[in-house]
Design a protein around this motif. Structure first.
Motif, PDB file in Angstrom:
ATOM      1  N   MET A 176     -10.934  58.292  33.519  1.00 33.40           N
ATOM      2  CA  MET A 176     -10.940  57.623  34.823  1.00 33.40           C
ATOM      3  C   MET A 176      -9.543  57.154  35.191  1.00 33.40           C
ATOM      4  O   MET A 176      -8.766  56.760  34.355  1.00 33.40           O
ATOM      5  N   THR A 177      -9.311  57.165  36.451  1.00 28.67           N
ATOM      6  CA  THR A 177      -7.958  56.879  36.890  1.00 28.67           C
ATOM      7  C   THR A 177      -7.988  55.915  38.057  1.00 28.67           C
ATOM      8  O   THR A 177      -7.833  56.292  39.207  1.00 28.67           O
ATOM      9  N   GLY A 178      -8.212  54.660  37.745  1.00 29.33           N
ATOM     10  CA  GLY A 178      -7.975  53.653  38.752  1.00 29.33           C
ATOM     11  C   GLY A 178      -9.109  53.400  39.714  1.00 29.33           C
ATOM     12  O   GLY A 178      -9.058  53.805  40.861  1.00 29.33           O
ATOM     13  N   THR A 179     -10.120  52.685  39.252  1.00 31.91           N
ATOM     14  CA  THR A 179     -11.204  52.298  40.152  1.00 31.91           C
ATOM     15  C   THR A 179     -11.280  50.782  40.214  1.00 31.91           C
ATOM     16  O   THR A 179     -11.404  50.114  39.196  1.00 31.91           O
ATOM     17  N   ARG A 180     -11.167  50.256  41.438  1.00 29.16           N
ATOM     18  CA  ARG A 180     -11.308  48.817  41.653  1.00 29.16           C
ATOM     19  C   ARG A 180     -12.662  48.614  42.320  1.00 29.16           C
ATOM     20  O   ARG A 180     -12.919  49.189  43.383  1.00 29.16           O
ATOM     21  N   VAL A 181     -13.523  47.848  41.687  1.00 31.20           N
ATOM     22  CA  VAL A 181     -14.889  47.718  42.193  1.00 31.20           C
ATOM     23  C   VAL A 181     -15.156  46.331  42.757  1.00 31.20           C
ATOM     24  O   VAL A 181     -14.510  45.347  42.397  1.00 31.20           O
ATOM     25  N   ALA A 182     -16.122  46.286  43.667  1.00 32.98           N
ATOM     26  CA  ALA A 182     -16.651  45.023  44.174  1.00 32.98           C
ATOM     27  C   ALA A 182     -18.124  44.945  43.801  1.00 32.98           C
ATOM     28  O   ALA A 182     -18.800  45.975  43.644  1.00 32.98           O
ATOM     29  N   VAL A 183     -18.599  43.735  43.643  1.00 35.44           N
ATOM     30  CA  VAL A 183     -20.024  43.511  43.409  1.00 35.44           C
ATOM     31  C   VAL A 183     -20.351  42.174  44.055  1.00 35.44           C
ATOM     32  O   VAL A 183     -19.490  41.282  44.094  1.00 35.44           O
ATOM     33  N   ALA A 184     -21.520  42.040  44.625  1.00 34.17           N
ATOM     34  CA  ALA A 184     -21.822  40.803  45.352  1.00 34.17           C
ATOM     35  C   ALA A 184     -23.261  40.387  45.124  1.00 34.17           C
ATOM     36  O   ALA A 184     -24.135  41.214  44.872  1.00 34.17           O
ATOM     37  N   GLY A 185     -23.474  39.065  45.204  1.00 34.56           N
ATOM     38  CA  GLY A 185     -24.836  38.587  45.036  1.00 34.56           C
ATOM     39  C   GLY A 185     -24.885  37.077  44.969  1.00 34.56           C
ATOM     40  O   GLY A 185     -23.861  36.397  45.103  1.00 34.56           O
ATOM     41  N   THR A 186     -26.104  36.568  44.745  1.00 34.77           N
ATOM     42  CA  THR A 186     -26.306  35.129  44.603  1.00 34.77           C
ATOM     43  C   THR A 186     -26.313  34.746  43.121  1.00 34.77           C
ATOM     44  O   THR A 186     -25.825  33.678  42.745  1.00 34.77           O
ATOM     45  N   PHE A 187     -26.797  35.643  42.301  1.00 37.46           N
ATOM     46  CA  PHE A 187     -26.698  35.504  40.841  1.00 37.46           C
ATOM     47  C   PHE A 187     -27.197  34.144  40.342  1.00 37.46           C
ATOM     48  O   PHE A 187     -26.533  33.502  39.531  1.00 37.46           O
ATOM     49  N   GLY A 188     -28.350  33.725  40.830  1.00 34.01           N
ATOM     50  CA  GLY A 188     -28.879  32.470  40.328  1.00 34.01           C
ATOM     51  C   GLY A 188     -30.350  32.328  40.645  1.00 34.01           C
ATOM     52  O   GLY A 188     -30.703  32.473  41.803  1.00 34.01           O
ATOM     53  N   PRO A 189     -31.185  32.024  39.630  1.00 35.80           N
ATOM     54  CA  PRO A 189     -30.821  32.006  38.209  1.00 35.80           C
ATOM     55  C   PRO A 189     -30.389  33.384  37.713  1.00 35.80           C
ATOM     56  O   PRO A 189     -31.016  34.375  38.072  1.00 35.80           O
ATOM     57  N   LEU A 190     -29.344  33.392  36.893  1.00 34.92           N
ATOM     58  CA  LEU A 190     -28.808  34.639  36.347  1.00 34.92           C
ATOM     59  C   LEU A 190     -29.797  35.248  35.336  1.00 34.92           C
ATOM     60  O   LEU A 190     -30.346  34.541  34.505  1.00 34.92           O
ATOM     61  N   HIS A 191     -30.032  36.558  35.447  1.00 35.77           N
ATOM     62  CA  HIS A 191     -30.984  37.218  34.539  1.00 35.77           C
ATOM     63  C   HIS A 191     -30.425  38.561  34.063  1.00 35.77           C
ATOM     64  O   HIS A 191     -29.335  38.971  34.473  1.00 35.77           O
ATOM     65  N   ASP A 192     -31.197  39.235  33.231  1.00 36.01           N
ATOM     66  CA  ASP A 192     -30.701  40.471  32.607  1.00 36.01           C
ATOM     67  C   ASP A 192     -30.481  41.597  33.610  1.00 36.01           C
ATOM     68  O   ASP A 192     -29.689  42.511  33.345  1.00 36.01           O
TER      69      ASP A 192
END
Lengths: 156, 156
Positions: free
Chosen positions: B1-17
């Protein structure tokens, strides 16, 4: 990145810049190699009314495209695909499937099928659509209809 | 792989698997770093009737999870997200968005928005669902309801 083996599948004929973007995405992410499912003539034609170039011609065009696009020296294996969920449902050793936005909604069902077969679920990597000059999507159907060429240029 | 910048978004609460799987997928693919959009309390609560833990608590849990999951030493930046398409629509410098299967259908619209803003379209990386012990998806709603714990174990 640490070891991603990707699969990508399609009819890829006539090959166009939307396909090339899908193949380039698969090359970029597939640092542990690519398995390409290329539909058999019977399978490709069963669901289409338009002309589909013969398997060997589609395979040769794919190989040329990979030669042009592969900056990374990836290992690419092309397999004949005879049904909808070949490879993703019978190949345990893949990490991700590269798809177009139109196929992305099938990813959950594909992972259900993999779990039923005792395989790990896989990630989906969704390549963006490539737009033609007129702002609509490039598709083989539009090319066969004579609306655009393989690079999305409008034919007059 | 050559250079991947990722975004991820969410509320993440309560945090789970299920969240942890999303974060791990982002870490795996994000060899050029991660931008994490964490919803503000106002934004998170506007669309929900269930309890949402406060921002600072959700951020602390995220940081702990990244500490546990990051085998690669990735650069992670957490930003406060105050509207639905923050980051993906205002950050030119990302290559991919990591999403759950339920968010995958929004990828095409996200790329339309990026093109309107003059940004390159991005790939979507769809992490598979994580199933609870009972075969249903793990979700924060189910945890708050008391059906399962954060690892998907059924509560009796």
């Amino acid at each position: 990145m640490t070891g991603t083996r990707v699969a990508v599948a399609g009819t890829f004929g006539p090959l166009h810049d939307g396909h090339r973007n899908l193949l380039e995405t698969a090359l970029k992410y597939g640092d542990e190699g690519l398995i390409v499912g290329l539909t058999s003539d019977a399978f490709a034609r069963a669901s289409r009314t338009r002309d589909v170039p013969p398997f060997d011609r589609r395979r040769a065009a794919l190989e040329t495209a990979f030669g042009d696009l592969d900056e990374w020296g990836r290992e690419v294996e092309i397999r004949r695909l005879t049904d909808e969920h070949g490879i993703v449902s019978d190949e345990p050793d893949i990490d991700a499937l590269v798809v177009s936005p139109e196929t992305a909604p099938e990813l959950a069902a594909i992972n259900d099928l993999r779990r039923e077969n005792g395989f790990d679920p896989i990630e989906g990597i969704v390549a963006p659509y490539v737009l033609a000059e007129d702002g609509e999507r490039i598709s083989s159907t539009r090319i066969v209809r004579g609306e655009i060429d393989e690079h999305g240029r409008v034919r007059n």
